[in-house]
Design a protein around this motif. Structure first.
Motif, PDB file in Angstrom:
ATOM      1  N   UNK A  13      -7.638   2.760 -12.558  1.00  0.00           N
ATOM      2  CA  UNK A  13      -6.467   2.945 -11.711  1.00  0.00           C
ATOM      3  C   UNK A  13      -5.800   4.274 -12.037  1.00  0.00           C
ATOM      4  N   UNK A  14      -5.206   4.871 -11.000  1.00  0.00           N
ATOM      5  CA  UNK A  14      -4.493   6.143 -11.158  1.00  0.00           C
ATOM      6  C   UNK A  14      -3.061   5.970 -10.670  1.00  0.00           C
ATOM      7  N   UNK A  26       9.465   6.325  -7.207  1.00  0.00           N
ATOM      8  CA  UNK A  26       8.683   5.095  -7.288  1.00  0.00           C
ATOM      9  C   UNK A  26       7.333   5.416  -7.921  1.00  0.00           C
ATOM     10  N   UNK A  27       6.926   4.597  -8.873  1.00  0.00           N
ATOM     11  CA  UNK A  27       5.639   4.765  -9.539  1.00  0.00           C
ATOM     12  C   UNK A  27       4.715   3.634  -9.113  1.00  0.00           C
ATOM     13  N   UNK A  28       3.531   3.993  -8.624  1.00  0.00           N
ATOM     14  CA  UNK A  28       2.566   2.997  -8.170  1.00  0.00           C
ATOM     15  C   UNK A  28       1.204   3.281  -8.784  1.00  0.00           C
ATOM     16  N   UNK A  29       0.469   2.222  -9.086  1.00  0.00           N
ATOM     17  CA  UNK A  29      -0.906   2.347  -9.565  1.00  0.00           C
ATOM     18  C   UNK A  29      -1.828   1.921  -8.433  1.00  0.00           C
ATOM     19  N   UNK A  30      -2.819   2.746  -8.133  1.00  0.00           N
ATOM     20  CA  UNK A  30      -3.787   2.402  -7.092  1.00  0.00           C
ATOM     21  C   UNK A  30      -5.197   2.436  -7.680  1.00  0.00           C
ATOM     22  N   UNK A  31      -6.075   1.609  -7.119  1.00  0.00           N
ATOM     23  CA  UNK A  31      -7.445   1.534  -7.602  1.00  0.00           C
ATOM     24  C   UNK A  31      -8.180   2.825  -7.272  1.00  0.00           C
ATOM     25  N   UNK A  32      -8.865   3.346  -8.266  1.00  0.00           N
ATOM     26  CA  UNK A  32      -9.612   4.589  -8.136  1.00  0.00           C
ATOM     27  C   UNK A  32     -11.105   4.306  -7.993  1.00  0.00           C
ATOM     28  N   UNK A  75      -4.927   9.927 -18.486  1.00  0.00           N
ATOM     29  CA  UNK A  75      -3.710   9.526 -17.765  1.00  0.00           C
ATOM     30  C   UNK A  75      -3.955   8.290 -16.902  1.00  0.00           C
ATOM     31  N   UNK A  76      -5.224   7.970 -16.647  1.00  0.00           N
ATOM     32  CA  UNK A  76      -5.569   6.787 -15.863  1.00  0.00           C
ATOM     33  C   UNK A  76      -5.571   5.560 -16.765  1.00  0.00           C
ATOM     34  N   UNK A  77      -5.808   4.403 -16.188  1.00  0.00           N
ATOM     35  CA  UNK A  77      -5.899   3.174 -16.970  1.00  0.00           C
ATOM     36  C   UNK A  77      -7.025   2.307 -16.421  1.00  0.00           C
ATOM     37  N   UNK A  78      -7.371   1.264 -17.174  1.00  0.00           N
ATOM     38  CA  UNK A  78      -8.459   0.366 -16.798  1.00  0.00           C
ATOM     39  C   UNK A  78      -7.927  -1.055 -16.739  1.00  0.00           C
ATOM     40  N   UNK A  79      -8.346  -1.800 -15.729  1.00  0.00           N
ATOM     41  CA  UNK A  79      -8.067  -3.225 -15.645  1.00  0.00           C
ATOM     42  C   UNK A  79      -9.393  -3.935 -15.888  1.00  0.00           C
ATOM     43  N   UNK A  80      -9.433  -4.751 -16.945  1.00  0.00           N
ATOM     44  CA  UNK A  80     -10.655  -5.467 -17.311  1.00  0.00           C
ATOM     45  C   UNK A  80     -10.282  -6.716 -18.097  1.00  0.00           C
TER      46      UNK A  80
END
Length: 110
Positions: A13-14, A26-32, A75-80
């Motif tokens: 996610x970015x 506003x801060x949003x995370x979207x799937x990359x 700066x990105x993150x991972x959902x797992x």
């Protein structure tokens, strides 16, 4: 790495920042990108952060090197595995640098 070792489905996610029209940021995370990965979790040890005891968990996550995965940064993150993981470092690994290995941490502030 053999294909059978990548048994975890992960999503990168970015973060994006926008204005809500009223001057608020506003801060949003979207799937990359979603892909298969080899994920190895381990304990991170306890530490005190801002007066509170934290017990972070660490993971090493390996993905195939591709144009899409090369675009991922710290700066990105991972959902797992039902958790959000902060990426701490990224390195090319393997005899021909065919994989990217990411050191990730969860249950801590970003």
């Amino acid at each position: 790495m053999q294909a059978g070792k990548r048994s975890d489905r992960i999503t990168f996610q970015r973060q994006s920042v926008s204005d809500d029209g009223y001057g608020n940021v506003m801060s949003n995370w979207s799937n990359l990108l979603t892909c298969w990965a080899d994920m190895l979790e381990r304990l991170g040890g306890e530490k005190i952060q801002s007066g509170a005891l934290e017990a972070p968990r660490l993971a090493t996550i390996r993905v195939l090197r591709a144009p899409e995965t090369l675009a991922v940064t710290e700066a990105d993150r991972i959902v797992a595995r039902g958790q959000t993981w902060n990426i701490r470092s990224i390195a090319a690994v393997g005899r021909a640098n065919e994989e990217l290995e990411m050191l990730c941490e969860t249950q801590v502030a970003t």
